[in-house]
Design a protein around this motif. Structure first.
Motif, PDB file in Angstrom:
ATOM      1  N   HIS A 126      39.691  47.192  53.682  1.00 29.83           N
ATOM      2  CA  HIS A 126      40.655  48.281  53.819  1.00 29.83           C
ATOM      3  C   HIS A 126      39.972  49.573  53.407  1.00 29.83           C
ATOM      4  N   ARG A 127      40.407  50.680  53.991  1.00 31.24           N
ATOM      5  CA  ARG A 127      39.725  51.962  53.745  1.00 31.24           C
ATOM      6  C   ARG A 127      40.199  52.675  52.477  1.00 31.24           C
ATOM      7  N   GLN A 128      41.368  52.282  51.960  1.00 27.59           N
ATOM      8  CA  GLN A 128      41.884  52.926  50.757  1.00 27.59           C
ATOM      9  C   GLN A 128      42.768  51.952  49.989  1.00 27.59           C
ATOM     10  N   ALA A 129      43.021  52.283  48.725  1.00 33.48           N
ATOM     11  CA  ALA A 129      43.900  51.451  47.902  1.00 33.48           C
ATOM     12  C   ALA A 129      44.505  52.301  46.801  1.00 33.48           C
ATOM     13  N   ARG A 130      45.670  51.895  46.355  1.00 32.84           N
ATOM     14  CA  ARG A 130      46.254  52.535  45.175  1.00 32.84           C
ATOM     15  C   ARG A 130      45.396  52.132  43.972  1.00 32.84           C
ATOM     16  N   ILE A 131      45.193  53.057  43.051  1.00 30.55           N
ATOM     17  CA  ILE A 131      44.340  52.800  41.886  1.00 30.55           C
ATOM     18  C   ILE A 131      44.752  51.512  41.189  1.00 30.55           C
ATOM     19  N   ARG A 132      46.045  51.298  41.055  1.00 27.55           N
ATOM     20  CA  ARG A 132      46.568  50.118  40.357  1.00 27.55           C
ATOM     21  C   ARG A 132      45.971  48.818  40.900  1.00 27.55           C
ATOM     22  N   PHE A 133      45.774  48.742  42.221  1.00 22.68           N
ATOM     23  CA  PHE A 133      45.300  47.509  42.837  1.00 22.68           C
ATOM     24  C   PHE A 133      43.796  47.536  43.124  1.00 22.68           C
ATOM     25  N   ALA A 134      43.215  48.714  43.245  1.00 17.94           N
ATOM     26  CA  ALA A 134      41.761  48.812  43.456  1.00 17.94           C
ATOM     27  C   ALA A 134      41.006  48.327  42.227  1.00 17.94           C
ATOM     28  N   LEU A 135      41.642  48.470  41.043  1.00 19.18           N
ATOM     29  CA  LEU A 135      40.971  48.136  39.787  1.00 19.18           C
ATOM     30  C   LEU A 135      41.692  47.059  38.987  1.00 19.18           C
ATOM     31  N   ASP A 136      42.518  46.248  39.622  1.00 19.58           N
ATOM     32  CA  ASP A 136      43.239  45.259  38.816  1.00 19.58           C
ATOM     33  C   ASP A 136      42.439  43.969  38.660  1.00 19.58           C
ATOM     34  N   ASN A 137      42.911  43.124  37.789  1.00 10.20           N
ATOM     35  CA  ASN A 137      42.201  41.899  37.443  1.00 10.20           C
ATOM     36  C   ASN A 137      42.043  40.945  38.628  1.00 10.20           C
ATOM     37  N   ASN A 138      43.079  40.823  39.476  1.00 11.83           N
ATOM     38  CA  ASN A 138      42.966  39.927  40.629  1.00 11.83           C
ATOM     39  C   ASN A 138      41.887  40.372  41.600  1.00 11.83           C
ATOM     40  N   THR A 139      41.731  41.677  41.766  1.00 10.04           N
ATOM     41  CA  THR A 139      40.663  42.184  42.633  1.00 10.04           C
ATOM     42  C   THR A 139      39.303  41.869  42.016  1.00 10.04           C
ATOM     43  N   TRP A 140      39.166  42.073  40.704  1.00 10.64           N
ATOM     44  CA  TRP A 140      37.905  41.735  40.025  1.00 10.64           C
ATOM     45  C   TRP A 140      37.599  40.244  40.166  1.00 10.64           C
ATOM     46  N   LEU A 141      38.600  39.401  39.937  1.00 10.05           N
ATOM     47  CA  LEU A 141      38.381  37.956  40.069  1.00 10.05           C
ATOM     48  C   LEU A 141      37.949  37.591  41.486  1.00 10.05           C
ATOM     49  N   ARG A 142      38.489  38.265  42.482  1.00  7.34           N
ATOM     50  CA  ARG A 142      38.074  38.031  43.858  1.00  7.34           C
ATOM     51  C   ARG A 142      36.604  38.402  44.052  1.00  7.34           C
ATOM     52  N   PHE A 143      36.200  39.527  43.472  1.00  2.00           N
ATOM     53  CA  PHE A 143      34.781  39.926  43.545  1.00  2.00           C
ATOM     54  C   PHE A 143      33.884  38.824  42.986  1.00  2.00           C
ATOM     55  N   MET A 144      34.375  38.156  41.953  1.00  2.00           N
ATOM     56  CA  MET A 144      33.573  37.116  41.287  1.00  2.00           C
ATOM     57  C   MET A 144      33.753  35.745  41.937  1.00  2.00           C
ATOM     58  N   GLY A 145      34.610  35.666  42.982  1.00  2.00           N
ATOM     59  CA  GLY A 145      34.848  34.398  43.657  1.00  2.00           C
ATOM     60  C   GLY A 145      35.761  33.465  42.889  1.00  2.00           C
ATOM     61  N   ARG A 146      36.610  34.023  41.978  1.00  2.00           N
ATOM     62  CA  ARG A 146      37.451  33.182  41.110  1.00  2.00           C
ATOM     63  C   ARG A 146      38.930  33.547  41.135  1.00  2.00           C
ATOM     64  N   ASN A 147      39.406  34.196  42.176  1.00  2.00           N
ATOM     65  CA  ASN A 147      40.818  34.562  42.232  1.00  2.00           C
ATOM     66  C   ASN A 147      41.635  33.307  42.545  1.00  2.00           C
ATOM     67  N   PRO A 148      42.520  32.880  41.622  1.00  2.00           N
ATOM     68  CA  PRO A 148      43.259  31.633  41.823  1.00  2.00           C
ATOM     69  C   PRO A 148      44.342  31.723  42.900  1.00  2.00           C
ATOM     70  N   HIS A 149      44.653  32.931  43.363  1.00  2.00           N
ATOM     71  CA  HIS A 149      45.726  33.120  44.335  1.00  2.00           C
ATOM     72  C   HIS A 149      45.238  33.154  45.777  1.00  2.00           C
ATOM     73  N   LEU A 150      43.922  33.215  45.976  1.00  2.00           N
ATOM     74  CA  LEU A 150      43.373  33.344  47.326  1.00  2.00           C
ATOM     75  C   LEU A 150      42.526  32.141  47.699  1.00  2.00           C
ATOM     76  N   ASP A 151      42.557  31.816  48.977  1.00  2.00           N
ATOM     77  CA  ASP A 151      41.717  30.755  49.515  1.00  2.00           C
ATOM     78  C   ASP A 151      40.241  31.136  49.319  1.00  2.00           C
ATOM     79  N   THR A 152      39.399  30.149  49.170  1.00  2.00           N
ATOM     80  CA  THR A 152      37.967  30.425  48.947  1.00  2.00           C
ATOM     81  C   THR A 152      37.351  31.214  50.096  1.00  2.00           C
TER      82      THR A 152
END
Length: 149
Positions: free
Chosen positions: A93-119
């Motif tokens: 996505h080209r933009q995001a609200r600050i709240r979601f651009a920097l939240d824990n779930n986004t960080w976990l996704r970067f690390m490949g460990r977000n429990p809410h998303l498919d691998t």
């Protein structure tokens, strides 16, 4: 006392030479507060403010292909703003609200460990690359918040 208010008061106490400040707290979700010191110089008061709407509604550009998790939407029946489930995402996505651009779930996704998303939706980045992306987003957020401040 909320964490962002505590951080603003702590920053004001630690730096009595600073007359006003914008404090960004990173955690499960980012939070913002400000402080303003008595302009008379007599230190009779410190004004503080919590500006959660700044992180919930201010958007930053995403200069990377990794998107974000979560989000908000307007409920069509009630017209109220509601939080999307943690399994929601916009990747890329080209933009995001600050709240979601920097939240824990986004960080976990970067690390490949977000429990809410498919691998298949994970972005397992090396820690240096994840940190680089995060730092870039943090700088964009600080720039946007400084404009508002």
């Amino acid at each position: 006392l909320s964490d962002n208010m505590g951080a603003a008061l702590g920053a004001a106490c630690l730096r009595p030479d600073v007359k006003s400040g914008l404090v960004l707290v990173l955690g499960t979700a980012p939070a913002v507060a400000t402080f303003f010191r008595d302009p008379s110089g007599k230190d009779k008061y410190i004004e503080t403010g919590i500006w959660q709407s700044w992180v919930w509604f201010s958007k930053i550009p995403l200069n990377d292909p990794y998107g974000y998790c979560g989000g908000i939407k307007t409920d069509k029946e009630t017209g109220r703003i509601v939080v999307k489930p943690p399994s929601a995402y916009k990747i890329p996505h080209r933009q995001a609200r600050i709240r979601f651009a920097l939240d824990n779930n986004t960080w976990l996704r970067f690390m490949g460990r977000n429990p809410h998303l498919d691998t298949s939706l994970q972005a397992p980045l090396e820690i240096k690359e994840a940190t680089r992306v995060w730092a870039s987003r943090l700088q964009c957020s600080l720039n946007k918040l400084a404009e508002k401040f």
